[in-house]
Design a protein around this motif. Structure first.
Motif, PDB file in Angstrom:
ATOM      1  N   GLU A 149      31.865  43.546  16.211  1.00 55.44           N
ATOM      2  CA  GLU A 149      32.506  42.511  15.076  1.00 55.44           C
ATOM      3  C   GLU A 149      31.131  42.321  14.286  1.00 55.44           C
ATOM      4  O   GLU A 149      31.082  42.134  13.012  1.00 55.44           O
ATOM      5  CB  GLU A 149      32.701  41.113  15.942  1.00 55.44           C
ATOM      6  CG  GLU A 149      34.607  41.916  16.357  1.00 55.44           C
ATOM      7  CD  GLU A 149      35.280  42.336  15.414  1.00 55.44           C
ATOM      8  OE1 GLU A 149      35.492  41.115  13.888  1.00 55.44           O
ATOM      9  OE2 GLU A 149      36.451  43.319  15.919  1.00 55.44           O
ATOM     10  N   ILE A 150      29.990  42.205  14.959  1.00 51.65           N
ATOM     11  CA  ILE A 150      28.380  42.064  14.056  1.00 51.65           C
ATOM     12  C   ILE A 150      28.262  43.161  13.188  1.00 51.65           C
ATOM     13  O   ILE A 150      27.982  42.421  11.793  1.00 51.65           O
ATOM     14  CB  ILE A 150      28.048  41.815  15.107  1.00 51.65           C
ATOM     15  CG1 ILE A 150      27.442  40.726  16.017  1.00 51.65           C
ATOM     16  CG2 ILE A 150      26.426  41.350  14.674  1.00 51.65           C
ATOM     17  CD1 ILE A 150      27.008  40.499  17.298  1.00 51.65           C
ATOM     18  N   GLY A 151      28.209  43.837  13.427  1.00 46.76           N
ATOM     19  CA  GLY A 151      27.865  45.434  12.969  1.00 46.76           C
ATOM     20  C   GLY A 151      26.092  45.673  12.520  1.00 46.76           C
ATOM     21  O   GLY A 151      25.258  44.242  13.136  1.00 46.76           O
ATOM     22  N   ASP A 152      25.932  46.315  11.763  1.00 46.33           N
ATOM     23  CA  ASP A 152      24.194  46.704  11.521  1.00 46.33           C
ATOM     24  C   ASP A 152      24.440  47.254  10.554  1.00 46.33           C
ATOM     25  O   ASP A 152      24.598  48.539  10.088  1.00 46.33           O
ATOM     26  CB  ASP A 152      24.473  47.099  12.987  1.00 46.33           C
ATOM     27  CG  ASP A 152      22.371  47.818  12.551  1.00 46.33           C
ATOM     28  OD1 ASP A 152      21.751  46.533  12.227  1.00 46.33           O
ATOM     29  OD2 ASP A 152      21.426  49.404  13.351  1.00 46.33           O
ATOM     30  N   LEU A 153      23.290  47.048  10.120  1.00 43.35           N
ATOM     31  CA  LEU A 153      22.677  47.809   8.596  1.00 43.35           C
ATOM     32  C   LEU A 153      21.057  48.950   9.393  1.00 43.35           C
ATOM     33  O   LEU A 153      20.515  47.937   9.685  1.00 43.35           O
ATOM     34  CB  LEU A 153      22.334  47.035   7.377  1.00 43.35           C
ATOM     35  CG  LEU A 153      23.628  45.697   6.525  1.00 43.35           C
ATOM     36  CD1 LEU A 153      22.775  45.169   5.508  1.00 43.35           C
ATOM     37  CD2 LEU A 153      24.398  47.115   5.985  1.00 43.35           C
ATOM     38  N   LYS A 154      20.877  49.745   8.383  1.00 41.74           N
ATOM     39  CA  LYS A 154      19.884  50.471   9.176  1.00 41.74           C
ATOM     40  C   LYS A 154      19.612  51.285   8.081  1.00 41.74           C
ATOM     41  O   LYS A 154      19.800  52.009   7.449  1.00 41.74           O
ATOM     42  CB  LYS A 154      20.954  50.962  10.272  1.00 41.74           C
ATOM     43  CG  LYS A 154      19.089  52.403  10.722  1.00 41.74           C
ATOM     44  CD  LYS A 154      20.442  53.096  11.707  1.00 41.74           C
ATOM     45  CE  LYS A 154      19.243  54.342  12.674  1.00 41.74           C
ATOM     46  NZ  LYS A 154      19.911  54.838  13.864  1.00 41.74           N
ATOM     47  N   ILE A 155      18.203  51.688   8.560  1.00 39.58           N
ATOM     48  CA  ILE A 155      17.783  52.811   6.898  1.00 39.58           C
ATOM     49  C   ILE A 155      17.466  54.103   7.652  1.00 39.58           C
ATOM     50  O   ILE A 155      17.274  54.563   8.565  1.00 39.58           O
ATOM     51  CB  ILE A 155      16.008  51.760   7.018  1.00 39.58           C
ATOM     52  CG1 ILE A 155      15.593  50.239   6.361  1.00 39.58           C
ATOM     53  CG2 ILE A 155      15.400  53.559   5.994  1.00 39.58           C
ATOM     54  CD1 ILE A 155      14.541  50.005   6.298  1.00 39.58           C
ATOM     55  N   MET A 186      23.991  38.497  10.170  1.00 42.67           N
ATOM     56  CA  MET A 186      23.655  38.813  11.255  1.00 42.67           C
ATOM     57  C   MET A 186      23.775  39.797  11.840  1.00 42.67           C
ATOM     58  O   MET A 186      25.181  41.074  11.190  1.00 42.67           O
ATOM     59  CB  MET A 186      24.361  37.273  12.195  1.00 42.67           C
ATOM     60  CG  MET A 186      24.362  37.531  13.615  1.00 42.67           C
ATOM     61  SD  MET A 186      26.137  36.808  14.576  1.00 42.67           S
ATOM     62  CE  MET A 186      25.672  35.112  14.000  1.00 42.67           C
ATOM     63  N   GLU A 187      23.152  40.304  12.851  1.00 43.64           N
ATOM     64  CA  GLU A 187      23.340  41.590  12.707  1.00 43.64           C
ATOM     65  C   GLU A 187      22.857  41.672  14.430  1.00 43.64           C
ATOM     66  O   GLU A 187      21.904  41.813  15.081  1.00 43.64           O
ATOM     67  CB  GLU A 187      22.339  42.863  11.999  1.00 43.64           C
ATOM     68  CG  GLU A 187      22.635  42.779  10.932  1.00 43.64           C
ATOM     69  CD  GLU A 187      21.444  44.165   9.559  1.00 43.64           C
ATOM     70  OE1 GLU A 187      21.481  44.784  10.740  1.00 43.64           O
ATOM     71  OE2 GLU A 187      20.479  43.581   8.854  1.00 43.64           O
ATOM     72  N   SER A 188      23.633  43.152  15.040  1.00 38.28           N
ATOM     73  CA  SER A 188      23.214  43.518  16.413  1.00 38.28           C
ATOM     74  C   SER A 188      21.837  44.378  16.539  1.00 38.28           C
ATOM     75  O   SER A 188      21.048  44.157  17.845  1.00 38.28           O
ATOM     76  CB  SER A 188      24.148  44.858  16.695  1.00 38.28           C
ATOM     77  OG  SER A 188      24.495  45.838  15.774  1.00 38.28           O
ATOM     78  N   ASP A 189      21.431  44.025  15.203  1.00 39.72           N
ATOM     79  CA  ASP A 189      20.288  45.259  15.728  1.00 39.72           C
ATOM     80  C   ASP A 189      18.999  45.023  14.603  1.00 39.72           C
ATOM     81  O   ASP A 189      19.306  45.180  13.386  1.00 39.72           O
ATOM     82  CB  ASP A 189      20.009  47.201  16.433  1.00 39.72           C
ATOM     83  CG  ASP A 189      18.724  47.593  15.985  1.00 39.72           C
ATOM     84  OD1 ASP A 189      17.860  46.327  16.158  1.00 39.72           O
ATOM     85  OD2 ASP A 189      18.590  48.152  16.740  1.00 39.72           O
ATOM     86  N   GLU A 190      18.137  43.772  14.427  1.00 40.72           N
ATOM     87  CA  GLU A 190      17.546  43.373  13.692  1.00 40.72           C
ATOM     88  C   GLU A 190      16.226  44.311  13.574  1.00 40.72           C
ATOM     89  O   GLU A 190      15.757  43.884  12.811  1.00 40.72           O
ATOM     90  CB  GLU A 190      17.593  41.887  14.341  1.00 40.72           C
ATOM     91  CG  GLU A 190      18.182  40.986  14.277  1.00 40.72           C
ATOM     92  CD  GLU A 190      19.127  40.320  12.597  1.00 40.72           C
ATOM     93  OE1 GLU A 190      17.861  40.919  11.288  1.00 40.72           O
ATOM     94  OE2 GLU A 190      20.091  39.916  12.317  1.00 40.72           O
TER      95      GLU A 190
END
Length: 280
Positions: free
Chosen positions: A76-82, A182-186
Motif C-alpha cells: 500500500e505504501i509503494g516505492d519509487l526507484k532509480i 512516504m515510501e517503503s524504501d527511502e
C-alpha cells in the motif's frame, strides 16, 4: 533665529546625504556575494539520513491515527526507484550536460508532482554545487518514466588541472528530493555516479524532407527534372514577327530554310521521275 534655521537646514541636509549613502550601500545584497545559485541543501540532508547507493525496505510502516498506530503494508505504501541514468551527447556549448533519469513506480497507485534533483560534485558536495531540480508531473502505477535534467554550464568548469579547466567528477541524483512522499524504501532514492562511468547516448534528430515527384525512364533510374523553356514554332498561317520581343528570338528564318529544303527535295524527286520515264 537665523542661526537656528541654518542649523536645522544643515542637519536636514546631512540626514538626507546619509540616507542616500545607506541606500546605495543596500544595493549590494547577498545574491551578489553568493551568486544566483540554487541550493541543494535538501539533497545533503537526504544523504545525511540515508547515504547514497543504499537500499532499506522496512516492509511496513506505522502511521499515527486517532485510534493509535496503524501498520500500513508495503504494497500500500509503494516505492519509487532509480532504474538507469544516461547522459545525452553534448552538442550545445552554451548549455550544461543533459541526463535522462529513468524512474520506476513500484506501487499500485499513480504518483504525481514529485521532484527530481541532479547535483554536479567536484570533490565535496556543498549547498552551492551546480544543481537542477525539475518536477515530474505524473507516473502511472507499475510504469517507468524518463525525466530529463540539464545541469548549469558551471558544471563543466569546476576545477583546474595544470591550467586545463575540468568539469564535475561525480553526479548525485535524488528522486522525491524534497522527501514529500512516504515510501517503503527511502534509501534507494539517492544514487551517486562517477561522471566517467555514465553511458553517453547520441540523440538523433529526425527531419522530414518533402520532395517533388520525378519522372522515371524505362530502365528504372530517376531522371532529374530541370526547368525547361518551350520554343513554339508558329504555323504558316500565324502572323510573322520581324523583331525580337521580350528576349524571345523570331523563329521565322528557321521556318523559311525548312520550306526551301522541302521545295528543293520535291523538285529533285520530280526531275528524277521525268528522267526515268523518258528512259534517260
Amino acid at each position: 533665529m537665523n542661526r537656528q534655521i541654518l542649523t536645522k537646514v544643515l542637519m536636514t541636509t546631512s540626514f538626507v546625504v546619509c540616507m542616500t549613502m545607506q541606500s546605495d550601500a543596500q544595493q549590494i545584497n547577498a545574491s551578489h556575494l553568493f551568486g544566483n545559485h540554487s541550493y541543494c541543501s535538501h539533497v545533503i540532508d537526504l544523504i545525511s539520513q540515508h547515504g547514497v547507493n543504499n537500499t532499506f525496505n522496512r516492509g511496513s510502516a506505522f502511521h499515527a491515527s486517532p485510534f493509535g498506530h496503524v501498520a500500513i503494508p508495503d504494497c500500500e505504501i509503494g516505492d519509487l526507484k532509480i532504474v538507469e541514468v544516461r547522459q545525452h551527447e553534448h552538442v550545445d556549448s552554451a548549455c550544461g550536460p543533459t541526463f535522462a533519469i529513468v524512474i520506476q513506480n513500484h506501487s499500485s497507485r499513480s504518483v504525481c508532482g514529485f521532484h527530481v534533483t541532479a547535483v554536479a560534485v567536484f570533490g565535496h558536495i556543498c549547498p552551492t554545487s551546480p544543481n537542477v531540480t525539475v518536477k515530474a508531473d505524473k507516473i502511472e502505477a507499475g510504469e517507468a518514466l524518463e525525466v530529463l535534467v540539464t545541469l548549469p554550464i558551471e558544471a563543466l568548469a569546476m576545477g583546474n588541472r595544470n591550467g586545463q579547466v575540468i568539469g564535475f567528477q561525480r553526479l548525485v541524483v535524488a528522486i522525491d528530493s524534497f522527501d514529500e512522499l512516504m515510501e517503503s524504501d527511502e534509501a534507494n532514492n539517492l544514487k551517486a555516479f562517477n561522471a566517467a562511468s555514465i553511458a553517453v547516448v547520441s540523440v538523433s534528430v529526425s527531419t522530414t524532407v518533402e520532395t517533388e515527384s520525378v519522372s522515371t525512364i524505362d530502365s528504372g533510374s530517376v531522371q532529374n527534372v530541370q526547368p525547361s523553356v518551350e520554343t513554339q514554332v508558329p504555323s504558316p498561317d500565324a502572323p510573322q514577327v520581324d523583331s525580337v520581343q521580350n528576349g524571345t528570338f523570331d523563329s521565322e528564318p528557321e521556318v523559311d530554310s525548312l520550306r526551301s529544303a522541302i521545295k528543293m527535295l520535291d523538285t529533285t524527286n520530280a526531275t528524277n521521275d521525268v528522267a526515268a520515264a523518258s528512259g534517260i
